[in-house]
Design a protein around this motif. Structure first.
Motif, PDB file in Angstrom:
ATOM      1  N   CYS A 147      -7.864  -4.797   1.628  1.00 43.49           N
ATOM      2  CA  CYS A 147      -7.050  -4.189   0.573  1.00 43.49           C
ATOM      3  C   CYS A 147      -6.131  -5.222  -0.085  1.00 43.49           C
ATOM      4  CB  CYS A 147      -6.223  -3.046   1.147  1.00 43.49           C
ATOM      5  SG  CYS A 147      -7.189  -1.594   1.659  1.00 43.49           S
ATOM      6  N   LEU A 204       0.830  -1.201   0.000  1.00 45.23           N
ATOM      7  CA  LEU A 204       0.000   0.000   0.000  1.00 45.23           C
ATOM      8  C   LEU A 204       0.864   1.251   0.000  1.00 45.23           C
ATOM      9  CD1 LEU A 204      -2.770  -0.886   2.631  1.00 45.23           C
ATOM     10  CD2 LEU A 204      -2.987  -0.919   0.138  1.00 45.23           C
ATOM     11  N   GLU A 246      -2.779   5.414   0.502  1.00 46.09           N
ATOM     12  CA  GLU A 246      -3.731   4.333   0.761  1.00 46.09           C
ATOM     13  C   GLU A 246      -3.782   4.000   2.254  1.00 46.09           C
ATOM     14  OE1 GLU A 246      -3.642   1.490  -3.112  1.00 46.09           O
ATOM     15  OE2 GLU A 246      -1.695   1.777  -2.136  1.00 46.09           O
TER      16      GLU A 246
END
Length: 212
Positions: free
Chosen positions: A147, A127, A131
């Motif tokens: 995610c 990420l 994010e």
């Protein structure tokens, strides 16, 4: 039978999870395997890896509703396909479960992960800072797994080993709920594609899936 979860997403796509409670021999007895698959099976390390491979094939047989042999090879990038059926497929497994997604609407991807705290240590590897910035503190671990599953599902859908979770995929901000959807932008060959990826908490696991 150990079917643990079955979901019809629409008229074209469905997903299923199999809880592995059988032995290797019991799973083999449910299948027809050709010489290439028997060779593949013998090359796998005994234990969970073998059980996962067998369970995905048993689940395919259940979903396709056929007693006949099911050919399920992989292409040069390791993406499985069904040469004899009009479906795109994606496979997944984690600990005690195996999963399959079938779609006649287009390429698809599915990922299942057991939820553990260790994901916090590797969050910066998959990420970007922007994010991580929208991850909610009270749902931190679960949202991180949502995610991860979303990016893994898109990775499997596009079928190219050269795609990076960190560099080539970006998740748009979303508020986490136990079942929801997020938008993943994939930048590939200087073209950005948007995917609506669905995710849901399943027992102590996180599930993500997408159709392209």
């Amino acid at each position: 039978m150990s079917l643990a979860y079955l979901k019809e997403l629409d008229a074209h796509s469905r997903i299923a999870l199999w809880k592995i409670e059988e032995s290797e021999d019991e799973l083999i007895s449910m299948l027809q395997l050709n010489e290439a698959e028997l060779a593949k099976l013998s090359s796998l390390a005994k234990g969970k890896r073998t059980l996962h491979w067998l369970a995905t094939r048993v689940l395919l047989r259940y979903l396709l509703q056929t007693p006949e042999f099911i050919s399920c090879p992989s292409d040069s990038n390791g993406k499985p396909y069904l040469p004899d059926f009009p479906y795109e497929i994606s496979l997944t497994h984690s600990y005690d479960y195996a999963g399959v997604m079938l779609s006649s609407a287009g390429v698809c991807g599915i990922d299942l992960e057991i939820v553990k705290e260790k994901v916090v240590r590797i969050k910066d590897k998959f990420l970007k800072p922007e994010e991580i910035g929208f991850i909610e503190e009270d749902q931190f671990v679960d949202q991180l797994y949502a995610c991860w599953c979303a990016k893994e599902a898109v990775y499997k859908l596009q079928g190219n080993k050269g795609v990076s979770f960190y560099q080539d995929m970006t998740i748009e901000p979303f508020r986490y709920t136990p079942q929801g959807v997020m938008t993943v932008n994939l930048n590939k060959n200087n073209e950005v594609r948007k995917f609506n990826v669905f995710y849901e908490s399943f027992n102590e696991y996180m599930l993500g899936y997408v159709v392209g």
